[in-house]
Scaffold this motif. Structure first.
Motif, short mmCIF file in Angstrom:
data_model
loop_
_atom_site.label_atom_id
_atom_site.label_comp_id
_atom_site.label_asym_id
_atom_site.label_seq_id
_atom_site.Cartn_x
_atom_site.Cartn_y
_atom_site.Cartn_z
N LEU A 140 1.37 -1.33 0.12
CA LEU A 140 0.04 -0.05 0.46
C LEU A 140 0.88 0.93 0.36
N ALA A 141 1.73 1.50 0.67
CA ALA A 141 2.99 2.71 0.66
C ALA A 141 3.55 2.78 -0.33
N GLN A 142 3.81 1.98 -0.98
CA GLN A 142 4.21 2.08 -2.93
C GLN A 142 2.88 2.29 -3.77
N MET A 190 9.54 14.60 1.34
CA MET A 190 8.91 13.13 0.94
C MET A 190 9.55 12.12 1.83
N ASN A 191 11.54 12.34 1.93
CA ASN A 191 12.12 11.80 2.62
C ASN A 191 11.50 11.99 3.97
N GLN A 192 11.22 12.70 4.72
CA GLN A 192 11.28 12.26 6.13
C GLN A 192 10.16 11.74 5.93
N ILE A 193 8.42 11.50 5.68
CA ILE A 193 7.50 10.87 5.26
C ILE A 193 7.80 10.15 5.11
N GLY A 194 8.68 9.20 4.49
CA GLY A 194 8.97 8.12 3.16
C GLY A 194 9.23 7.21 4.88
N GLU A 195 10.71 8.06 5.98
CA GLU A 195 10.87 7.03 6.52
C GLU A 195 9.81 6.40 7.88
N ASP A 196 9.12 6.49 8.12
CA ASP A 196 7.80 6.19 8.87
C ASP A 196 6.66 5.92 8.21
N LEU A 197 6.52 6.03 7.04
CA LEU A 197 5.47 5.74 6.25
C LEU A 197 3.97 4.41 6.64
N ASN A 199 4.52 2.99 9.10
CA ASN A 199 3.79 2.64 10.60
C ASN A 199 2.32 3.67 10.60
N THR A 200 2.64 5.02 9.59
CA THR A 200 1.57 6.27 9.85
C THR A 200 0.50 5.38 9.11
N LEU A 201 0.49 4.20 7.72
CA LEU A 201 -0.40 3.56 7.49
C LEU A 201 -1.30 3.07 8.56
N LEU A 202 -0.08 2.42 8.56
CA LEU A 202 -0.84 1.07 9.89
C LEU A 202 -1.25 2.19 11.20
N TYR A 203 -1.22 3.67 11.36
CA TYR A 203 -2.42 3.85 12.17
C TYR A 203 -3.32 4.60 11.93
N VAL A 204 -3.83 4.70 9.94
CA VAL A 204 -4.45 5.59 9.55
C VAL A 204 -5.89 4.53 9.48
N TYR A 205 -5.21 2.82 8.93
CA TYR A 205 -6.34 2.43 8.47
C TYR A 205 -5.80 0.92 10.42
N ARG A 206 -5.80 1.21 10.81
CA ARG A 206 -5.67 0.29 11.97
C ARG A 206 -6.67 -0.33 12.34
N ASP A 207 -8.53 0.55 11.87
CA ASP A 207 -9.88 -0.12 12.06
C ASP A 207 -10.15 -1.16 11.24
N ALA A 220 -5.59 -0.21 -4.97
CA ALA A 220 -4.34 0.62 -5.45
C ALA A 220 -3.24 -0.30 -6.39
N GLU A 221 -2.79 -0.78 -6.42
CA GLU A 221 -2.00 -1.52 -7.55
C GLU A 221 -2.46 -1.96 -8.79
#
Length: 250
Positions: A140-142, A190-197, A199-207, A220-221
């Motif tokens: 998903l991150a890709q 973009m580099n900073q966001i990518g470092e924790d992307l 975990n961010t997606l895991l949090y956003v779509y945790r439900d 998405a793919e």
């Protein structure tokens, strides 16, 4: 007869709205709501400068950022670009109208609410996940243009003060110099966001369950998903208009 005529007239006036697949997609996928959340973030950015700037400079900041990020103009720019970049919006509309699509949009809107952003101002909690879920999140991150869109939003909010400074000191930066600084900052974000992307997606779509997350990643793919998200990124850029002269924006 008068009632029948009124009913026919109502149907004639209503059909173009319902027939506008892209207009429906824009609403169902949460674009106006996300724009409203962005407006909240801009207001918060304005407030942060209230006590640190001279009154005249602060008023210029508020006036310029309100002009740049006028809600209807942002929606108009974003929707026009989405319309141009996505010739066939029907597949994306079908996904976002589905129960899973609505759940995805709800998760994204919740993540960008001002109360949620304030709660996580110091960083998101570390989400523990199974290897299977991590694998899906990686796909998903890709597939999602989260790095790029996140950088545009961050640059737009940071530009609130820059717009005002530039308007008060014309020619502060040369065109080429300003663009070079902007491109460099965009890449760093973009580099900073990518470092924790992940975990961010895991949090956003945790439900979302693993099965739902996998179905989302599959969309998405897919060719239809890629077409939508590529068009969505260009629409985000058009709506935010980072780096463009605020006086030339409609």
């Amino acid at each position: 007869m008068r009632r029948l005529f009124s009913l026919i007239l109502l149907m004639i006036c209503t059909v173009p709205v319902w027939a506008d697949t892209l207009g429906q997609l824009y609403m169902v996928a949460g674009w106006p709501d996300q724009r409203a959340h962005f407006t909240d973030a801009v207001t918060a950015a304005q407030q942060r400068y209230r006590n640190s700037l001279p009154p005249a400079v602060y008023q210029a900041l508020v006036s310029n950022s309100n002009q740049r990020f006028q809600a209807q103009a942002m929606d108009r720019r974003a929707q026009a670009q989405l319309r141009t970049a996505l010739p066939n919006p029907a597949p994306a509309l079908a996904f976002f109208q589905s129960p899973l699509g609505r759940k995805v949009v709800a998760a994204e809107l919740k993540a960008t609410r001002k109360d949620e952003l304030a709660r996580n101002a110091q960083g998101l909690p570390k989400i523990q996940a199974s290897d299977t879920r991590l694998l899906i999140i990686g796909h998903l991150a890709q597939a999602l243009p989260a790095r790029e869109a996140g950088a545009e939003v961050s640059l737009a909010i940071a530009g609130v003060a820059a717009d005002s400074l530039s308007s008060m000191i014309p020619g502060l930066f040369g065109g080429g110099q300003a663009q070079g600084l902007l491109d460099g900052q965009r890449q760093r974000l973009m580099n900073q966001i990518g470092e924790d992307l992940n975990n961010t997606l895991l949090y956003v779509y945790r439900d979302l369950s693993d099965a739902e997350l996998e179905e989302f990643a599959t969309f998405a793919e897919s060719a239809d998903g890629k077409a939508y998200y590529q068009a969505a990124l260009t629409a985000v850029r058009a709506g935010l208009a980072v780096g463009q002269d605020a006086n030339q924006l409609n």
